[in-house]
Design an enzyme around this catalytic site. Structure first.
Site, PDB file in Angstrom:
ATOM      1  N   THR A   1      -5.308  -7.507  10.722  1.00 18.86           N
ATOM      2  CA  THR A   1      -5.588  -6.267   9.978  1.00 18.86           C
ATOM      3  C   THR A   1      -5.155  -5.045  10.775  1.00 18.86           C
ATOM      4  O   THR A   1      -4.600  -4.092  10.219  1.00 18.86           O
ATOM      5  CB  THR A   1      -7.106  -6.185   9.673  1.00 18.86           C
ATOM      6  OG1 THR A   1      -7.497  -7.369   8.976  1.00 18.86           O
ATOM      7  CG2 THR A   1      -7.423  -4.974   8.805  1.00 18.86           C
TER       8      THR A   1
ATOM      9  N   ARG B   1       2.546  -6.594   9.193  1.00 13.69           N
ATOM     10  CA  ARG B   1       1.839  -5.457   9.796  1.00 13.69           C
ATOM     11  C   ARG B   1       2.421  -5.075  11.155  1.00 13.69           C
ATOM     12  O   ARG B   1       2.474  -3.893  11.495  1.00 13.69           O
ATOM     13  CB  ARG B   1       0.346  -5.742   9.857  1.00 13.69           C
ATOM     14  CG  ARG B   1      -0.291  -5.601   8.468  1.00 13.69           C
ATOM     15  CD  ARG B   1      -1.586  -6.273   8.392  1.00 13.69           C
ATOM     16  NE  ARG B   1      -2.293  -6.025   7.122  1.00 13.69           N
ATOM     17  CZ  ARG B   1      -3.318  -6.762   6.723  1.00 13.69           C
ATOM     18  NH1 ARG B   1      -3.752  -7.761   7.471  1.00 13.69           N
ATOM     19  NH2 ARG B   1      -3.910  -6.496   5.578  1.00 13.69           N
TER      20      ARG B   1
ATOM     21  N   PHE C   1     -15.780   3.388   7.018  1.00 11.44           N
ATOM     22  CA  PHE C   1     -14.398   3.746   6.687  1.00 11.44           C
ATOM     23  C   PHE C   1     -14.122   3.721   5.186  1.00 11.44           C
ATOM     24  O   PHE C   1     -12.976   3.913   4.767  1.00 11.44           O
ATOM     25  CB  PHE C   1     -13.413   2.839   7.427  1.00 11.44           C
ATOM     26  CG  PHE C   1     -13.563   1.364   7.147  1.00 11.44           C
ATOM     27  CD1 PHE C   1     -12.987   0.784   6.026  1.00 11.44           C
ATOM     28  CD2 PHE C   1     -14.265   0.543   8.029  1.00 11.44           C
ATOM     29  CE1 PHE C   1     -13.121  -0.571   5.773  1.00 11.44           C
ATOM     30  CE2 PHE C   1     -14.402  -0.822   7.784  1.00 11.44           C
ATOM     31  CZ  PHE C   1     -13.835  -1.379   6.653  1.00 11.44           C
TER      32      PHE C   1
ATOM     33  N   TYR D   1     -12.384  -2.298  -3.703  1.00  9.20           N
ATOM     34  CA  TYR D   1     -12.917  -2.432  -2.341  1.00  9.20           C
ATOM     35  C   TYR D   1     -14.442  -2.342  -2.297  1.00  9.20           C
ATOM     36  O   TYR D   1     -15.006  -2.007  -1.252  1.00  9.20           O
ATOM     37  CB  TYR D   1     -12.295  -1.379  -1.431  1.00  9.20           C
ATOM     38  CG  TYR D   1     -10.883  -1.731  -0.970  1.00  9.20           C
ATOM     39  CD1 TYR D   1     -10.653  -2.869  -0.200  1.00  9.20           C
ATOM     40  CD2 TYR D   1      -9.805  -0.929  -1.270  1.00  9.20           C
ATOM     41  CE1 TYR D   1      -9.380  -3.199   0.240  1.00  9.20           C
ATOM     42  CE2 TYR D   1      -8.515  -1.246  -0.835  1.00  9.20           C
ATOM     43  CZ  TYR D   1      -8.314  -2.383  -0.073  1.00  9.20           C
ATOM     44  OH  TYR D   1      -7.056  -2.719   0.363  1.00  9.20           O
TER      45      TYR D   1
ATOM     46  N   HIS E   1      -2.141  -5.676   1.625  1.00  9.53           N
ATOM     47  CA  HIS E   1      -3.416  -6.383   1.507  1.00  9.53           C
ATOM     48  C   HIS E   1      -3.174  -7.769   0.956  1.00  9.53           C
ATOM     49  O   HIS E   1      -2.315  -7.953   0.099  1.00  9.53           O
ATOM     50  CB  HIS E   1      -4.355  -5.622   0.546  1.00  9.53           C
ATOM     51  CG  HIS E   1      -5.506  -6.455   0.046  1.00  9.53           C
ATOM     52  ND1 HIS E   1      -6.690  -6.562   0.739  1.00  9.53           N
ATOM     53  CD2 HIS E   1      -5.638  -7.257  -1.044  1.00  9.53           C
ATOM     54  CE1 HIS E   1      -7.508  -7.383   0.072  1.00  9.53           C
ATOM     55  NE2 HIS E   1      -6.897  -7.814  -1.010  1.00  9.53           N
TER      56      HIS E   1
ATOM     57  N   ARG F   1      -1.948 -14.490   4.496  1.00  8.17           N
ATOM     58  CA  ARG F   1      -2.682 -13.836   5.597  1.00  8.17           C
ATOM     59  C   ARG F   1      -1.901 -13.978   6.914  1.00  8.17           C
ATOM     60  O   ARG F   1      -1.860 -13.050   7.724  1.00  8.17           O
ATOM     61  CB  ARG F   1      -4.091 -14.433   5.755  1.00  8.17           C
ATOM     62  CG  ARG F   1      -4.956 -14.348   4.492  1.00  8.17           C
ATOM     63  CD  ARG F   1      -5.631 -13.036   4.277  1.00  8.17           C
ATOM     64  NE  ARG F   1      -6.711 -12.792   5.209  1.00  8.17           N
ATOM     65  CZ  ARG F   1      -7.576 -11.777   5.074  1.00  8.17           C
ATOM     66  NH1 ARG F   1      -7.460 -10.925   4.046  1.00  8.17           N
ATOM     67  NH2 ARG F   1      -8.529 -11.586   5.941  1.00  8.17           N
TER      68      ARG F   1
ATOM     69  N   GLU G   1      -9.517 -10.494  -7.935  1.00 11.04           N
ATOM     70  CA  GLU G   1      -8.528  -9.430  -7.713  1.00 11.04           C
ATOM     71  C   GLU G   1      -7.354  -9.553  -8.686  1.00 11.04           C
ATOM     72  O   GLU G   1      -6.894  -8.546  -9.242  1.00 11.04           O
ATOM     73  CB  GLU G   1      -8.054  -9.472  -6.253  1.00 11.04           C
ATOM     74  CG  GLU G   1      -9.157  -9.068  -5.278  1.00 11.04           C
ATOM     75  CD  GLU G   1      -8.773  -9.216  -3.808  1.00 11.04           C
ATOM     76  OE1 GLU G   1      -9.606  -8.856  -2.953  1.00 11.04           O
ATOM     77  OE2 GLU G   1      -7.656  -9.679  -3.504  1.00 11.04           O
TER      78      GLU G   1
ATOM     79  N   ASN H   1      -2.132   0.006   6.800  1.00  5.02           N
ATOM     80  CA  ASN H   1      -1.605  -1.255   7.326  1.00  5.02           C
ATOM     81  C   ASN H   1      -0.680  -1.972   6.343  1.00  5.02           C
ATOM     82  O   ASN H   1      -0.521  -3.180   6.400  1.00  5.02           O
ATOM     83  CB  ASN H   1      -2.755  -2.148   7.817  1.00  5.02           C
ATOM     84  CG  ASN H   1      -3.711  -2.558   6.722  1.00  5.02           C
ATOM     85  OD1 ASN H   1      -3.613  -2.098   5.600  1.00  5.02           O
ATOM     86  ND2 ASN H   1      -4.650  -3.425   7.060  1.00  5.02           N
TER      87      ASN H   1
ATOM     88  N   LYS I   1       0.820  -1.221   0.000  1.00  3.89           N
ATOM     89  CA  LYS I   1       0.000   0.000   0.000  1.00  3.89           C
ATOM     90  C   LYS I   1       0.858   1.277   0.000  1.00  3.89           C
ATOM     91  O   LYS I   1       2.066   1.234   0.250  1.00  3.89           O
ATOM     92  CB  LYS I   1      -0.923  -0.029   1.220  1.00  3.89           C
ATOM     93  CG  LYS I   1      -1.930  -1.199   1.199  1.00  3.89           C
ATOM     94  CD  LYS I   1      -2.934  -1.074   2.346  1.00  3.89           C
ATOM     95  CE  LYS I   1      -3.946  -2.208   2.317  1.00  3.89           C
ATOM     96  NZ  LYS I   1      -5.014  -2.002   3.333  1.00  3.89           N
TER      97      LYS I   1
HETATM   98  P1  CMP Z   1      -7.356  -4.704   3.716  1.00  3.25           P
HETATM   99  O1  CMP Z   1      -6.885  -6.080   3.976  1.00  3.25           O
HETATM  100  O2  CMP Z   1      -6.772  -3.993   2.550  1.00  3.25           O
HETATM  101  O3  CMP Z   1      -8.944  -4.758   3.513  1.00  3.25           O
HETATM  102  C1  CMP Z   1      -9.757  -3.641   3.777  1.00  3.25           C
HETATM  103  C2  CMP Z   1      -9.049  -2.536   4.473  1.00  3.25           C
HETATM  104  O4  CMP Z   1      -9.873  -1.605   5.137  1.00  3.25           O
HETATM  105  C3  CMP Z   1      -8.184  -3.107   5.577  1.00  3.25           C
HETATM  106  O5  CMP Z   1      -7.102  -3.807   5.008  1.00  3.25           O
HETATM  107  C4  CMP Z   1      -7.863  -1.865   6.397  1.00  3.25           C
HETATM  108  O6  CMP Z   1      -6.737  -1.176   5.910  1.00  3.25           O
HETATM  109  C5  CMP Z   1      -9.105  -1.027   6.169  1.00  3.25           C
HETATM  110  N1  CMP Z   1      -9.916  -0.988   7.367  1.00  3.25           N
HETATM  111  C6  CMP Z   1     -10.526  -1.996   7.968  1.00  3.25           C
HETATM  112  N2  CMP Z   1     -11.204  -1.576   9.053  1.00  3.25           N
HETATM  113  C7  CMP Z   1     -11.017  -0.239   9.115  1.00  3.25           C
HETATM  114  C8  CMP Z   1     -11.453   0.773  10.006  1.00  3.25           C
HETATM  115  N3  CMP Z   1     -12.246   0.482  11.047  1.00  3.25           N
HETATM  116  N4  CMP Z   1     -11.038   2.018   9.770  1.00  3.25           N
HETATM  117  C9  CMP Z   1     -10.235   2.313   8.700  1.00  3.25           C
HETATM  118  N5  CMP Z   1      -9.814   1.380   7.827  1.00  3.25           N
HETATM  119  C10 CMP Z   1     -10.183   0.114   8.036  1.00  3.25           C
END
Ligand code: CMP
Length: 139
Positions: free
Chosen positions: A92, A103, A58, A50, A116, A86, A127, A113, A10
């Site tokens: 996450t 992470r 969010f 997404y 992905h 994962r 994807e 984070n 990212k």
């Molecule tokens: P990712 O695995 O890319 O999938 C969805 C993304 O949404 C996740 O990683 C986080 O970066 C983001 N995400 C998930 N929950 C929240 C949250 N509560 N606030 C902001 N971002 C979020």
């Protein structure tokens, strides 16, 4: 079974010059990077990618974050690759991620984070198809 999964390094990771450091953890886990390119997501591409999170509070912040800089999109290959990646990513929320995971080592926050990974074979296929044509994937 040998699987393929889709990965994104990212903008928070590319901004801090962490592509190689993250790739080292991916390869150390036994995953092979069989396709990779650096791109900048358009707003439309981020919203499509997404779409499953569209109703979440969010969503806007997530899209803004994903278009804030370059990303590196990848296809990873390996035994049980979806779960394995994962596990390498960690939780996450970096505050909940185990030591040694991408992470825990690199992420800034839940929104930033660092990387992905696909959550299931069906999403991995969708994807990967969004970002790579067959001749760009060299196993
Ligand atoms: P990712 O695995 O890319 O999938 C969805 C993304 O949404 C996740 O990683 C986080 O970066 C983001 N995400 C998930 N929950 C929240 C949250 N509560 N606030 C902001 N971002 C979020």
């Amino acid at each position: 079974a040998i699987e393929h999964t889709f990965s994104i390094l990212k903008p928070d990771a590319t901004r801090r010059n962490l592509t190689g450091a993250i790739n080292a953890l991916i390869e150390k886990a036994g995953l092979r990077i069989i396709a990779q390119k650096r791109v900048r997501f358009t707003r439309e591409q981020a919203e499509t990618f997404y779409a499953v999170h569209k109703a979440r509070p969010f969503f806007g912040e997530l899209v803004d974050t994903m278009i804030s800089g370059p990303v590196v999109v990848q296809v990873l290959e390996g035994e049980d690759a979806i779960k394995k990646y994962r596990d390498v990513l960690g939780a996450t929320d970096p505050a909940k991620a185990d030591p040694g995971t991408i992470r825990k080592e690199f992420a800034v926050s839940l929104g930033e984070n660092s990387a992905h990974g696909s959550d299931a074979p069906e999403t991995a296929a969708v994807e990967i198809a969004q970002w790579f044509s067959g001749n760009e994937i060299v196993g």
